[in-house]
Design an enzyme around this catalytic site. Sequence first.
Site, PDB file in Angstrom:
ATOM      1  N   SER A 149       0.995  -1.286  -0.111  1.00 54.72           N
ATOM      2  CA  SER A 149       0.063   0.076   0.113  1.00 54.72           C
ATOM      3  C   SER A 149       0.955   1.302  -0.013  1.00 54.72           C
ATOM      4  O   SER A 149       2.135   1.161   0.557  1.00 54.72           O
ATOM      5  CB  SER A 149      -0.947   0.054   1.416  1.00 54.72           C
ATOM      6  OG  SER A 149      -1.326   1.166   1.655  1.00 54.72           O
ATOM      7  N   TYR A 162      -0.486  -0.592  10.409  1.00 51.39           N
ATOM      8  CA  TYR A 162      -0.843  -0.997   9.148  1.00 51.39           C
ATOM      9  C   TYR A 162       0.209  -0.519   8.221  1.00 51.39           C
ATOM     10  O   TYR A 162       0.929  -1.468   7.436  1.00 51.39           O
ATOM     11  CB  TYR A 162      -1.953  -0.334   8.638  1.00 51.39           C
ATOM     12  CG  TYR A 162      -2.594  -0.633   7.266  1.00 51.39           C
ATOM     13  CD1 TYR A 162      -3.098  -1.827   6.873  1.00 51.39           C
ATOM     14  CD2 TYR A 162      -2.181   0.225   6.255  1.00 51.39           C
ATOM     15  CE1 TYR A 162      -3.595  -1.860   5.608  1.00 51.39           C
ATOM     16  CE2 TYR A 162      -2.685   0.080   4.787  1.00 51.39           C
ATOM     17  CZ  TYR A 162      -3.405  -1.267   4.721  1.00 51.39           C
ATOM     18  OH  TYR A 162      -3.708  -1.461   3.273  1.00 51.39           O
TER      19      TYR A 162
HETATM   20  N1  LIG Z   1      -8.553  -0.170  -0.259  1.00 51.93           N
HETATM   21  C1  LIG Z   1      -7.537   0.369  -0.441  1.00 51.93           C
HETATM   22  O1  LIG Z   1      -7.495   1.711  -0.278  1.00 51.93           O
HETATM   23  C2  LIG Z   1      -6.316  -0.109  -0.344  1.00 51.93           C
HETATM   24  C3  LIG Z   1      -5.086   0.508  -0.445  1.00 51.93           C
HETATM   25  C4  LIG Z   1      -3.849   0.054  -0.441  1.00 51.93           C
HETATM   26  C5  LIG Z   1      -3.657  -1.341  -0.351  1.00 51.93           C
HETATM   27  N2  LIG Z   1      -4.750  -2.202   0.162  1.00 51.93           N
HETATM   28  C6  LIG Z   1      -4.603  -3.451   0.199  1.00 51.93           C
HETATM   29  O2  LIG Z   1      -5.249  -4.058  -0.361  1.00 51.93           O
HETATM   30  C7  LIG Z   1      -5.605  -5.633   0.011  1.00 51.93           C
HETATM   31  C8  LIG Z   1      -7.085  -5.725  -0.099  1.00 51.93           C
HETATM   32  O3  LIG Z   1      -7.975  -4.533   0.465  1.00 51.93           O
HETATM   33  P1  LIG Z   1      -9.254  -4.350   0.191  1.00 51.93           P
HETATM   34  O4  LIG Z   1      -9.623  -3.082   0.132  1.00 51.93           O
HETATM   35  O5  LIG Z   1      -9.892  -5.167  -1.172  1.00 51.93           O
HETATM   36  O6  LIG Z   1     -10.145  -4.585   1.341  1.00 51.93           O
HETATM   37  P2  LIG Z   1     -11.464  -5.543   1.635  1.00 51.93           P
HETATM   38  O7  LIG Z   1     -12.467  -4.895   0.698  1.00 51.93           O
HETATM   39  O8  LIG Z   1     -11.873  -5.393   3.093  1.00 51.93           O
HETATM   40  O9  LIG Z   1     -11.290  -7.097   1.343  1.00 51.93           O
HETATM   41  C9  LIG Z   1     -10.296  -7.772   2.347  1.00 51.93           C
HETATM   42  C10 LIG Z   1     -10.321  -9.281   1.779  1.00 51.93           C
HETATM   43  O10 LIG Z   1      -9.656  -9.883   2.779  1.00 51.93           O
HETATM   44  C11 LIG Z   1     -10.214 -10.957   3.017  1.00 51.93           C
HETATM   45  N3  LIG Z   1      -9.753 -11.158   4.709  1.00 51.93           N
HETATM   46  C12 LIG Z   1      -9.584 -10.386   5.527  1.00 51.93           C
HETATM   47  N4  LIG Z   1      -9.453 -11.045   6.712  1.00 51.93           N
HETATM   48  C13 LIG Z   1      -8.948 -12.407   6.330  1.00 51.93           C
HETATM   49  C14 LIG Z   1      -8.900 -13.667   7.048  1.00 51.93           C
HETATM   50  N5  LIG Z   1      -8.444 -13.295   8.397  1.00 51.93           N
HETATM   51  N6  LIG Z   1      -8.513 -14.829   6.194  1.00 51.93           N
HETATM   52  C15 LIG Z   1      -8.585 -14.857   5.083  1.00 51.93           C
HETATM   53  N7  LIG Z   1      -9.248 -13.666   4.278  1.00 51.93           N
HETATM   54  C16 LIG Z   1      -9.354 -12.470   4.910  1.00 51.93           C
HETATM   55  C17 LIG Z   1     -11.746 -10.518   3.126  1.00 51.93           C
HETATM   56  O11 LIG Z   1     -12.485 -11.542   3.001  1.00 51.93           O
HETATM   57  P3  LIG Z   1     -13.371 -12.130   4.264  1.00 51.93           P
HETATM   58  O12 LIG Z   1     -13.881 -11.133   5.199  1.00 51.93           O
HETATM   59  O13 LIG Z   1     -14.590 -12.868   3.478  1.00 51.93           O
HETATM   60  O14 LIG Z   1     -12.492 -13.184   4.910  1.00 51.93           O
HETATM   61  C18 LIG Z   1     -11.854  -9.824   1.778  1.00 51.93           C
HETATM   62  O15 LIG Z   1     -11.809 -10.730   0.726  1.00 51.93           O
HETATM   63  C19 LIG Z   1      -5.510  -5.320   1.495  1.00 51.93           C
HETATM   64  O16 LIG Z   1      -3.915  -6.096   1.444  1.00 51.93           O
HETATM   65  C20 LIG Z   1      -5.119  -3.891   1.607  1.00 51.93           C
HETATM   66  O17 LIG Z   1      -4.404  -3.631   2.714  1.00 51.93           O
HETATM   67  C21 LIG Z   1      -6.101  -1.581   0.022  1.00 51.93           C
END
Ligand SMILES: NC(=O)c1ccc[n+]([C@@H]2O[C@H](COP(=O)([O-])OP(=O)(O)OC[C@H]3O[C@@H](n4cnc5c(N)ncnc54)[C@H](OP(=O)(O)O)[C@@H]3O)[C@@H](O)[C@H]2O)c1
Length: 274
Positions: A149, A162
């Site tokens: 990120s 984070y």
């Molecule tokens: N959104 C942003 O602005 C952003 C920016 C930079 C980086 N990122 C990174 O991108 C990645 C995805 O983020 P997102 O924004 O798409 O988040 P999100 O919509 O909250 O999705 C998170 C995903 O991770 C899964 N997850 C969470 N805890 C888990 C666990 N204990 N075991 C297995 N699966 C788990 C969730 O599925 P379940 O709840 O079904 O388990 C879901 O599929 C993350 O690593 C985040 O740090 C996001």
Amino acid sequence: MSSALDLFDLKGKTALVTGASKGIGRAIATGLAEAGADVALLARSTTALEEVAGEVEELGRRALVLTCDVTEGEQIRAAARTVLAEFGGLDVLVNNAGGIGHAGPFLDLEFDDWTRVLRLNLESTVHACQVFGRHMVERGTGSVVNLSSIAGLGGTPMLSHYAVTKAAVVSLTRTLAAEWAPAGVRVNALAPGWVRTDLTSTFFADPRATENLLAAVPSGAFGVPREVVGSAVYLAGDASRGVTGSCLVVDGGTTCFVGGPQMLGFLQHGRIPA
Ligand SMILES: NC(=O)c1ccc[n+]([C@@H]2O[C@H](COP(=O)([O-])OP(=O)(O)OC[C@H]3O[C@@H](n4cnc5c(N)ncnc54)[C@H](OP(=O)(O)O)[C@@H]3O)[C@@H](O)[C@H]2O)c1
């Protein structure tokens, strides 16, 4: 003769995406399937994964649903046994599952929050890289894409824990890239900027704070999960054949905007006598 576009073709490849039930992981999983890959979908919510599996199958690809909590190393190893038995091998691993857990000053951070996010964002990636990395190194081929990120690329007040995990993901990526390059296995990171997903919905719920933050995004728009897909497909396959140990930033220019919007007024003065 093959064309440049063939380099993005993932037909005949197998991929695993963690956190594939929603958000960025879901977009990447269906994107990899659109590019031709069979995809193993891993997360805790089986029902949501089955929906994504339906989308993958509609694209004519094979989907494998793996209900798994990535904070449990043994569950990742069990999922790996299933993937390797069902797919016969893994070409692409996307370590995407992640979360924030706490947003506030470092001095208010509970140690439990620190531990939980370290396990979710970093140790999960370590477990998956160990089990699938060994498989890829033994096969002499593979591509790993780790979700970092922009929070991990500099100081990020209010998200200290984070940011540490996401910086560590880049460090792990570079180290494994160097260790595994001789074996033909590539490891790269993706660092999105602010993307609208469930992860960030608490922040985006405040319209004023959202508007202020948008001023710091040169492209003038927050990201959507689909925007990360092209970079993931590129890093997954032969299009990025010579690329390993890189961190591809997908942030609409946020991190190159040194000083942020406040600096524009400070600096805009026309011709200055030299
Ligand atoms: N959104 C942003 O602005 C952003 C920016 C930079 C980086 N990122 C990174 O991108 C990645 C995805 O983020 P997102 O924004 O798409 O988040 P999100 O919509 O909250 O999705 C998170 C995903 O991770 C899964 N997850 C969470 N805890 C888990 C666990 N204990 N075991 C297995 N699966 C788990 C969730 O599925 P379940 O709840 O079904 O388990 C879901 O599929 C993350 O690593 C985040 O740090 C996001």
